[in-house]
Design a protein around this motif. Structure first.
Motif, PDB file in Angstrom:
ATOM      1  N   UNK A 150       0.829  -1.200   0.000  1.00  0.00           N
ATOM      2  CA  UNK A 150       0.000   0.000   0.000  1.00  0.00           C
ATOM      3  C   UNK A 150       0.866   1.253   0.000  1.00  0.00           C
ATOM      4  N   UNK A 151       1.886   1.265   0.853  1.00  0.00           N
ATOM      5  CA  UNK A 151       2.765   2.425   0.935  1.00  0.00           C
ATOM      6  C   UNK A 151       3.495   2.663  -0.379  1.00  0.00           C
ATOM      7  N   UNK A 152       4.035   1.617  -0.955  1.00  0.00           N
ATOM      8  CA  UNK A 152       4.792   1.763  -2.201  1.00  0.00           C
ATOM      9  C   UNK A 152       3.897   2.223  -3.342  1.00  0.00           C
ATOM     10  N   UNK A 153       2.676   1.697  -3.406  1.00  0.00           N
ATOM     11  CA  UNK A 153       1.764   2.088  -4.477  1.00  0.00           C
ATOM     12  C   UNK A 153       1.484   3.586  -4.430  1.00  0.00           C
ATOM     13  N   UNK A 154       1.283   4.126  -3.234  1.00  0.00           N
ATOM     14  CA  UNK A 154       0.976   5.553  -3.112  1.00  0.00           C
ATOM     15  C   UNK A 154       2.199   6.425  -3.420  1.00  0.00           C
ATOM     16  N   UNK A 155       3.359   5.988  -2.975  1.00  0.00           N
ATOM     17  CA  UNK A 155       4.587   6.736  -3.280  1.00  0.00           C
ATOM     18  C   UNK A 155       4.870   6.700  -4.773  1.00  0.00           C
ATOM     19  N   UNK A 156       4.702   5.537  -5.396  1.00  0.00           N
ATOM     20  CA  UNK A 156       4.934   5.438  -6.841  1.00  0.00           C
ATOM     21  C   UNK A 156       4.002   6.364  -7.612  1.00  0.00           C
ATOM     22  N   UNK A 157       2.743   6.430  -7.175  1.00  0.00           N
ATOM     23  CA  UNK A 157       1.777   7.281  -7.871  1.00  0.00           C
ATOM     24  C   UNK A 157       2.140   8.757  -7.750  1.00  0.00           C
ATOM     25  N   UNK A 158       2.463   9.218  -6.541  1.00  0.00           N
ATOM     26  CA  UNK A 158       2.780  10.637  -6.384  1.00  0.00           C
ATOM     27  C   UNK A 158       4.090  10.972  -7.080  1.00  0.00           C
ATOM     28  N   UNK A 159       5.053  10.057  -7.047  1.00  0.00           N
ATOM     29  CA  UNK A 159       6.329  10.306  -7.718  1.00  0.00           C
ATOM     30  C   UNK A 159       6.128  10.472  -9.217  1.00  0.00           C
TER      31      UNK A 159
END
Length: 343
Positions: A150-159
């Motif tokens: 979940x954390x990685x998915x959100x960071x990848x999206x904002x990045x």
């Protein structure tokens, strides 16, 4: 990932009646319980707060499952999720009523533990979903996705949305929410390890209240005029933030992503306020939680790693270490696919 598009439509309709519920039933007059054939399985769902669209959907999934296996469903809960102990009276009442199972999304990892363990001592099977307690306070945790995923998915999206550089902030739910804090900690680690040009400048809390989250979004933009993006890992927060951004000068300049439902976010994706966001199927989460509770009540599983059980249309699941059951991976919604979903 088991993502049930067909059933999602049914869940949206079912969510309209999810908060009405049915009266919980206890044991028979002769002392029999649901698990030994003495009556219907009485299962109570206790979300963080009532009136939350996310929990309306997840609990409707639970209600559908309970109808499938012939149990009795009830939903109870506080009006607000900002009191760590606000769920305690509902846990106590459910135990006093003699329900067979209690499905809880915890507002705090410790504040409700004593009440949950008292309920377990009284014979209630306790399953947490969406947000866990201390593992010693429940029998199973139904995990929507791994915290790391979940954390990685959100960071990848904002990045991706801000060109992998700039200032970002997090608009969270309650400060004590177990899942939110775990995700934020992992997002911080992911940013530090793999996105050195992105700076997390603030974390604020909207307490899963629409107006509070709206106001916190406005305050973020005032406090951080160079803000490039906002991550809101809460369905109430992301929709409130999108509502603010959609009519502000920051629309199209400040990216927004996080965890939301398609029906909440559709207009903001279509008007360009939001490019993409993530979630799992909350209807499936509630559905799985109900079947796991049934398996515990019936003695098919004990919550030990390696236990397996059937979860209706979702198929077979296995209990993992720590007494958790994993639904699947996060799913990304965008303009290309958002109209395929209705919840």
């Amino acid at each position: 990932m088991k993502f049930q598009t067909r059933r999602v439509v049914a869940m949206a309709a079912a969510s309209l009646v999810a908060t009405v519920g049915l009266a919980a039933c206890g044991s028979d007059d002769d002392g029999g319980s649901a698990s030994d054939g003495g009556g219907d399985l009485a299962i109570t769902f206790l979300p963080k707060n009532l009136g939350n669209p996310y929990f309306d959907t997840s609990n409707a999934g639970g209600e559908k499952a309970i109808e499938e296996f012939g149990g009795t469903y009830e939903e109870v809960g506080p009006d607000s999720g900002d009191d760590p102990a606000g769920q305690v009276p509902f846990i106590n009442t459910a135990a006093q009523q003699g329900v067979n199972g209690l499905v809880v999304s915890a507002n705090d990892p410790e504040a409700i533990c004593d009440a949950l363990n008292e309920a377990r001592d009284a014979g209630v099977k306790v399953v947490t979903f969406d947000s866990d307690t201390n593992p010693d306070c429940r029998d199973l945790f139904i995990n929507q996705a791994t915290a790391e995923g979940i954390a990685k998915a959100q960071v990848d999206l904002i990045a991706e949305q801000i060109g992998d550089k700039g200032e970002v902030a997090v608009l969270s739910a309650a400060a004590n929410a177990t899942n939110q804090n775990a995700w934020i900690e992992l997002m911080e680690a992911e940013l530090e390890a793999n996105h050195p040009d992105i700076e997390l400048v603030d974390v604020v809390y909207g307490n899963d209240d629409d107006q509070t989250s709206f106001d916190k979004t406005a305050a973020l933009l005032q406090s951080h005029p160079d803000l490039a993006g906002i991550i809101s890992p809460t369905t109430v927060g992301i929709s409130a933030a999108a509502r603010y951004l959609s009519t502000s000068k920051a629309k199209g300049k400040v990216a927004l992503t996080g965890l939301g439902t398609p029906n909440q976010m559709r207009e903001y994706v279509k008007d360009g306020t939001v490019t993409a966001f993530a979630l799992w199927n909350p209807a499936d989460l509630g559905y799985l939680a109900a079947y796991a509770t049934q398996a515990l009540i019936d003695g098919d599983i004990t919550g030990e790693a390696g236990d397996t059980f059937e979860a209706g249309d979702l198929g077979e699941y296995t209990v993992e270490d720590g007494g958790s059951v994993l639904l699947g991976d996060p799913f990304v919604f965008n303009a290309d696919n958002i109209d395929d979903f209705d919840f």
